[in-house]
Design an enzyme around this catalytic site. Structure first.
Site, PDB file in Angstrom:
ATOM      1  N   HIS A  58       3.263   0.134   8.261  1.00 19.23           N
ATOM      2  CA  HIS A  58       2.368   1.360   8.803  1.00 19.23           C
ATOM      3  C   HIS A  58       1.911   2.103   7.717  1.00 19.23           C
ATOM      4  CE1 HIS A  58       1.420   3.996  12.222  1.00 19.23           C
ATOM      5  NE2 HIS A  58       1.657   4.707  11.300  1.00 19.23           N
ATOM      6  N   SER A  59       0.713   2.279   7.538  1.00 16.11           N
ATOM      7  CA  SER A  59       0.321   3.230   6.479  1.00 16.11           C
ATOM      8  C   SER A  59       0.158   4.652   7.231  1.00 16.11           C
ATOM      9  CB  SER A  59      -1.291   2.786   6.230  1.00 16.11           C
ATOM     10  OG  SER A  59      -1.271   1.404   5.597  1.00 16.11           O
ATOM     11  N   CYS A  72      -7.253   9.183  16.105  1.00 12.84           N
ATOM     12  CA  CYS A  72      -6.946   7.639  15.881  1.00 12.84           C
ATOM     13  C   CYS A  72      -5.605   7.127  16.707  1.00 12.84           C
ATOM     14  CB  CYS A  72      -6.674   7.461  14.403  1.00 12.84           C
ATOM     15  SG  CYS A  72      -5.165   8.462  14.034  1.00 12.84           S
ATOM     16  N   GLY A 100      -5.233   7.623   5.356  1.00 14.31           N
ATOM     17  CA  GLY A 100      -6.599   7.525   5.609  1.00 14.31           C
ATOM     18  C   GLY A 100      -7.191   6.283   5.028  1.00 14.31           C
ATOM     19  N   ARG A 101      -6.585   5.012   5.417  1.00 11.50           N
ATOM     20  CA  ARG A 101      -6.944   3.809   4.952  1.00 11.50           C
ATOM     21  C   ARG A 101      -7.103   3.728   3.474  1.00 11.50           C
ATOM     22  NH1 ARG A 101     -10.661   3.889   9.332  1.00 11.50           N
ATOM     23  NH2 ARG A 101     -12.584   3.695   7.940  1.00 11.50           N
ATOM     24  N   THR A 121     -16.572   5.673  11.508  1.00  7.13           N
ATOM     25  CA  THR A 121     -15.489   5.744  10.380  1.00  7.13           C
ATOM     26  C   THR A 121     -15.704   4.836   9.131  1.00  7.13           C
ATOM     27  OG1 THR A 121     -13.144   5.507  10.009  1.00  7.13           O
ATOM     28  CG2 THR A 121     -14.010   3.856  11.497  1.00  7.13           C
ATOM     29  N   ASP A 133     -11.846   0.013   3.873  1.00  6.00           N
ATOM     30  CA  ASP A 133     -10.654   0.266   3.965  1.00  6.00           C
ATOM     31  C   ASP A 133     -10.102  -0.102   2.401  1.00  6.00           C
ATOM     32  OD1 ASP A 133      -7.775  -0.348   4.352  1.00  6.00           O
ATOM     33  OD2 ASP A 133      -8.321  -1.248   6.302  1.00  6.00           O
ATOM     34  N   ARG A 135      -6.773  -0.235   1.688  1.00  2.00           N
ATOM     35  CA  ARG A 135      -5.224  -0.352   1.780  1.00  2.00           C
ATOM     36  C   ARG A 135      -4.970  -1.745   0.918  1.00  2.00           C
ATOM     37  NH1 ARG A 135      -4.365   0.651   8.079  1.00  2.00           N
ATOM     38  NH2 ARG A 135      -6.323  -0.465   8.320  1.00  2.00           N
ATOM     39  N   LYS A 161      -4.686  -7.565   7.387  1.00  2.00           N
ATOM     40  CA  LYS A 161      -3.248  -7.208   7.202  1.00  2.00           C
ATOM     41  C   LYS A 161      -2.532  -8.604   7.007  1.00  2.00           C
ATOM     42  CE  LYS A 161      -1.345  -3.551   8.731  1.00  2.00           C
ATOM     43  NZ  LYS A 161      -0.662  -2.776   9.687  1.00  2.00           N
TER      44      LYS A 161
HETATM   45 ZN   LIG Z   1      -4.579   7.757  12.074  1.00  2.00          ZN
END
Ligand SMILES: [Zn+2]
Length: 218
Positions: A58-59, A72, A100-101, A121, A133, A135, A161
């Protein structure tokens, strides 16, 4: 998250017993050589040497996780994943500090303002000079190795992911889907995730029930 060219290294600084409303866990705090953030692993049961361990990566989302933001589905995904791990009696929730990604809270809030002007987004991130993104899951892969997990069942809808972890030599035996609840504030965001980021849920069949009230019937 990768901020320099050094290979990412992690170190568990401390591990402590943490009783919660969903049961007892071990909370492990990691430092990396990439940033000064505190990445976390919440571990239920004994996972070392185990196969097909239930895992959520989980981010961080301050607005969703802590404030219950309806923009979200992060808060719901966090709570739901923890409950799944608690029900199973064994598993790992890795909490990565990439808000925030990956663009951080300041830029995420700026992106929210752009979204209120009509951008989606992804468009908002790009207008602010970011990628859709940013991440990175390398730290999560290193944490799973540190915990000695052999293979995982990953709770996610995000194919990127899965690819990222597999490229880091993490064996994923199964993807465990997690369905978001649609509301008036997140419908457009979820639709963008599905249509433009290839997230693996279907807004028309998986989420909206036949009465069409926009609530997750599962
Ligand atoms: Zn969120």
């Amino acid at each position: 998250m990768k901020e320099n060219d050094q290979p990412i290294q992690i170190q568990m600084m401390v591990s402590a017993r943490l009783p919660t409303s969903t049961g007892e866990y071990r909370l492990c705090l990691y430092h990396t050589n990439q940033d000064s953030k505190e990445h976390l692993a919440l571990v239920k049961g004994e996972v070392q040497g185990k196969s097909a361990v239930l895992v959520r990566i989980h981010s961080e989302c301050f607005t969703g996780d802590l404030l219950g933001s309806r923009r979200c589905d992060c808060g719901e995904q966090l709570a739901c994943s923890l409950q799944m791990i608690a029900d199973k009696g064994e598993g790992v929730l890795i909490y990565l500090r990439q808000e925030g990604r990956g663009i951080g809270l300041l830029e995420k809030l700026r992106a929210y303002n752009l979204q209120d002007e009509g951008y989606d987004t992804i468009e908002a991130n790009i207008l602010l000079g970011h990628q859709a993104d940013e991440r990175d899951y390398t730290v999560a892969a290193r944490i799973l190795e540190d915990l000695g997990v052999d293979s995982i069942r990953l709770i996610t809808n995000n194919p990127s992911k899965i690819q990222s972890l597999e490229s880091q030599n993490i064996t994923i035996t199964e993807r465990v889907p997690i369905l978001p609840t649609v509301n008036g504030d997140n419908a457009e965001y979820l639709n963008t995730k599905m249509q433009r980021m290839n997230h693996l849920f279907n807004l028309t069949t998986d989420i909206f029930d036949i009465s069409g009230n926009g609530k997750n019937s599962s």
